[in-house]
Design an enzyme around this catalytic site. Structure first.
Site, PDB file in Angstrom:
ATOM      1  CB  THR A   1      60.511  47.563  58.231  1.00 25.67           C
ATOM      2  OG1 THR A   1      60.151  49.010  58.269  1.00 25.67           O
ATOM      3  CG2 THR A   1      59.772  46.618  59.199  1.00 25.67           C
TER       4      THR A   1
ATOM      5  CG  ASN B   1      60.001  51.233  54.555  1.00 24.87           C
ATOM      6  OD1 ASN B   1      60.667  50.727  55.592  1.00 24.87           O
ATOM      7  ND2 ASN B   1      58.991  51.945  54.669  1.00 24.87           N
TER       8      ASN B   1
ATOM      9  CD  GLU C   1      56.793  49.228  56.801  1.00 20.68           C
ATOM     10  OE1 GLU C   1      57.111  48.560  57.924  1.00 20.68           O
ATOM     11  OE2 GLU C   1      55.738  50.239  56.629  1.00 20.68           O
TER      12      GLU C   1
HETATM   13  C1  LIG Z   1      56.247  41.349  59.864  1.00 23.29           C
HETATM   14  C2  LIG Z   1      55.522  42.614  60.070  1.00 23.29           C
HETATM   15  C3  LIG Z   1      54.322  42.615  60.282  1.00 23.29           C
HETATM   16  C4  LIG Z   1      53.437  43.756  60.480  1.00 23.29           C
HETATM   17  N1  LIG Z   1      52.032  43.883  60.474  1.00 23.29           N
HETATM   18  C5  LIG Z   1      51.526  45.061  60.659  1.00 23.29           C
HETATM   19  C6  LIG Z   1      50.041  45.025  61.130  1.00 23.29           C
HETATM   20  O1  LIG Z   1      49.439  43.747  61.100  1.00 23.29           O
HETATM   21  N2  LIG Z   1      49.370  46.019  61.147  1.00 23.29           N
HETATM   22  C7  LIG Z   1      49.896  47.307  61.117  1.00 23.29           C
HETATM   23  O2  LIG Z   1      49.509  48.515  61.284  1.00 23.29           O
HETATM   24  N3  LIG Z   1      51.355  47.423  60.713  1.00 23.29           N
HETATM   25  C8  LIG Z   1      52.152  46.120  60.545  1.00 23.29           C
HETATM   26  N4  LIG Z   1      53.495  46.210  60.460  1.00 23.29           N
HETATM   27  C9  LIG Z   1      54.131  47.465  59.979  1.00 23.29           C
HETATM   28  C10 LIG Z   1      54.494  48.330  61.045  1.00 23.29           C
HETATM   29  O3  LIG Z   1      53.539  49.152  61.674  1.00 23.29           O
HETATM   30  C11 LIG Z   1      55.757  49.172  60.468  1.00 23.29           C
HETATM   31  O4  LIG Z   1      56.960  48.374  60.462  1.00 23.29           O
HETATM   32  C12 LIG Z   1      55.916  50.234  61.063  1.00 23.29           C
HETATM   33  O5  LIG Z   1      54.963  51.202  60.984  1.00 23.29           O
HETATM   34  C13 LIG Z   1      57.274  51.016  60.463  1.00 23.29           C
HETATM   35  O6  LIG Z   1      57.191  51.850  59.575  1.00 23.29           O
HETATM   36  P1  LIG Z   1      58.145  52.553  58.912  1.00 23.29           P
HETATM   37  O7  LIG Z   1      59.188  51.624  58.143  1.00 23.29           O
HETATM   38  O8  LIG Z   1      57.467  53.521  57.877  1.00 23.29           O
HETATM   39  O9  LIG Z   1      58.899  53.584  59.864  1.00 23.29           O
HETATM   40  C14 LIG Z   1      54.224  44.907  60.267  1.00 23.29           C
HETATM   41  C15 LIG Z   1      55.399  45.032  59.903  1.00 23.29           C
HETATM   42  C16 LIG Z   1      56.307  43.777  59.938  1.00 23.29           C
HETATM   43  C17 LIG Z   1      57.722  43.674  59.636  1.00 23.29           C
HETATM   44  N1  LIG Z   2      67.202  43.771  60.621  1.00 20.40           N
HETATM   45  C1  LIG Z   2      66.915  44.661  59.849  1.00 20.40           C
HETATM   46  N2  LIG Z   2      66.011  44.833  58.930  1.00 20.40           N
HETATM   47  C2  LIG Z   2      65.487  45.607  58.009  1.00 20.40           C
HETATM   48  N3  LIG Z   2      66.416  46.767  58.018  1.00 20.40           N
HETATM   49  C3  LIG Z   2      67.335  47.262  59.222  1.00 20.40           C
HETATM   50  C4  LIG Z   2      67.617  46.118  60.219  1.00 20.40           C
HETATM   51  N4  LIG Z   2      68.560  46.585  60.786  1.00 20.40           N
HETATM   52  C5  LIG Z   2      68.825  47.900  60.511  1.00 20.40           C
HETATM   53  N5  LIG Z   2      68.011  48.077  59.570  1.00 20.40           N
HETATM   54  C6  LIG Z   2      68.106  49.603  58.922  1.00 20.40           C
HETATM   55  O1  LIG Z   2      67.035  50.289  59.583  1.00 20.40           O
HETATM   56  C7  LIG Z   2      66.525  50.977  58.525  1.00 20.40           C
HETATM   57  C8  LIG Z   2      64.825  50.965  58.745  1.00 20.40           C
HETATM   58  O2  LIG Z   2      64.317  51.830  60.021  1.00 20.40           O
HETATM   59  P1  LIG Z   2      63.146  52.039  60.025  1.00 20.40           P
HETATM   60  O3  LIG Z   2      62.899  52.544  61.655  1.00 20.40           O
HETATM   61  O4  LIG Z   2      62.097  51.101  59.588  1.00 20.40           O
HETATM   62  O5  LIG Z   2      63.020  53.438  59.088  1.00 20.40           O
HETATM   63  P2  LIG Z   2      62.407  53.919  57.959  1.00 20.40           P
HETATM   64  O6  LIG Z   2      61.066  54.260  58.675  1.00 20.40           O
HETATM   65  O7  LIG Z   2      63.023  55.011  57.181  1.00 20.40           O
HETATM   66  O8  LIG Z   2      61.990  52.736  57.091  1.00 20.40           O
HETATM   67  C9  LIG Z   2      66.594  50.161  57.262  1.00 20.40           C
HETATM   68  O9  LIG Z   2      66.254  51.021  56.147  1.00 20.40           O
HETATM   69  C10 LIG Z   2      67.874  49.596  57.532  1.00 20.40           C
HETATM   70  O10 LIG Z   2      68.809  50.780  56.916  1.00 20.40           O
HETATM   71 MG   LIG Z   3      60.972  50.739  57.688  1.00 15.74          MG
END
Ligand SMILES: Cc1cc2nc3c(=O)[nH]c(=O)nc-3n(C[C@H](O)[C@H](O)[C@H](O)COP(=O)(O)O)c2cc1C
Ligand SMILES: Nc1ncnc2c1ncn2[C@@H]1O[C@H](COP(=O)(O)OP(=O)(O)O)[C@@H](O)[C@H]1O
Ligand SMILES: [Mg+2]
Length: 231
Positions: free
Chosen positions: A48, A50, A129
């Site tokens: 995701t 961010n 995210e």
């Molecule tokens: C489409 C989508 C739906 C999500 N729904 C939830 C949810 O219902 N509950 C939750 O705790 N996290 C949810 N998440 C968040 C994930 O837990 C999150 O992407 C993960 O913690 C990664 O965090 P980071 O980018 O800080 O690494 C969702 C993420 C996405 C992309």
């Molecule tokens: N399909 C995708 N959607 C969003 N981010 C992606 C995707 N593929 C690769 N990335 C890369 O992965 C990173 C996110 O990985 P993630 O594990 O969520 O790390 P963070 O906790 O730092 O957000 C994004 O910032 C981007 O550089």
């Molecule tokens: Mg992320």
């Protein structure tokens, strides 16, 4: 906790986004908690991008939850190849000028996103995210014929594009954020979110926001597409 039961295949009215949508958010892609994309089994496997949540201050009534929309990334950094659904990151030259930077307009791609505190992980700060999905013309990596078959889903993975500027247009609301009994249950619900977002965006009144090369149509929609691509 997530309520039991089947989910609706689409979200939002067929006639197109209704207020407060579309909502514009933008910012550089920043680091999150690093749980999303890494390959280890105990991590999500769902990258995701961010972005800072500051832009949400303009929408104090917007609830936390899962949404769908469309995104564009600055083409000076992120060069997307639509035919192959792959991307390349431009390396900047030491003098600050762009090396392999593209002169093409940004590609607009489908997205599903979460706004909130990730109750499964109990975050204390709000995050935005965005999981970017392949173009609607490509097959969806998250479609599986039988979700109880134990088949492992792989989510769309691009090369890292941290610090790249991102424009997001939110077009609809899917569901609230939940806590889950297991990581597998969270992953399965996010997989379904991807499918709901894709089906929702395939409807004519939403598809027009994507990069379909169609320069005709509603002036409001065209202005949103111009904003998405204006870096
Ligand atoms: C489409 C989508 C739906 C999500 N729904 C939830 C949810 O219902 N509950 C939750 O705790 N996290 C949810 N998440 C968040 C994930 O837990 C999150 O992407 C993960 O913690 C990664 O965090 P980071 O980018 O800080 O690494 C969702 C993420 C996405 C992309
Ligand atoms: N399909 C995708 N959607 C969003 N981010 C992606 C995707 N593929 C690769 N990335 C890369 O992965 C990173 C996110 O990985 P993630 O594990 O969520 O790390 P963070 O906790 O730092 O957000 C994004 O910032 C981007 O550089
Ligand atoms: Mg992320």
């Amino acid at each position: 906790m997530r309520p039991d039961g089947p989910r609706d295949p689409v979200a939002g009215p067929d006639s197109g986004p209704e207020p407060p949508f579309p909502i514009r958010l933008e910012g550089p892609v920043i680091k999150g908690f690093g749980r999303g994309s890494k390959e280890m089994d105990w991590l999500l496997g769902i990258p995701t991008a961010n972005i800072p949540p500051d832009g949400l201050d303009q929408y104090p009534d917007l609830q936390t939850g899962v949404y769908y929309g469309v995104v564009a990334l600055d083409p000076a950094r992120f060069i997307y190849n639509k035919d192959e659904s792959t991307a390349q990151i431009a390396d900047n030259n030491s003098d600050g000028s762009q090396g392999t930077a593209s002169t093409k307009p940004a590609t607009i791609l489908p997205a599903v996103l979460s706004i909130g505190y990730n109750p499964f992980y109990k975050n204390t700060v709000r995050s935005v995210e965005i999981h970017i999905m392949p173009p609607l013309s490509s097959s969806s990596p998250t479609t599986i014929s039988n979700s109880s078959s134990g088949q492992k889903v792989s989510f769309y993975k691009l090369p890292d594009f941290y610090s790249t500027r991102l424009h997001l247009l939110i077009l609809g609301y899917i569901r609230p954020e939940y806590d889950y009994v297991s990581l597998e249950a969270l992953i399965e619900d996010i997989r379904v979110d991807c499918e709901v977002a894709r089906k929702s965006l395939q409807r004519e009144a939403y598809r027009v926001y994507l990069d379909d090369g169609d320069e005709t149509g509603d002036e409001h929609v065209r202005e949103q597409r111009r904003w998405l691509r204006r870096f």
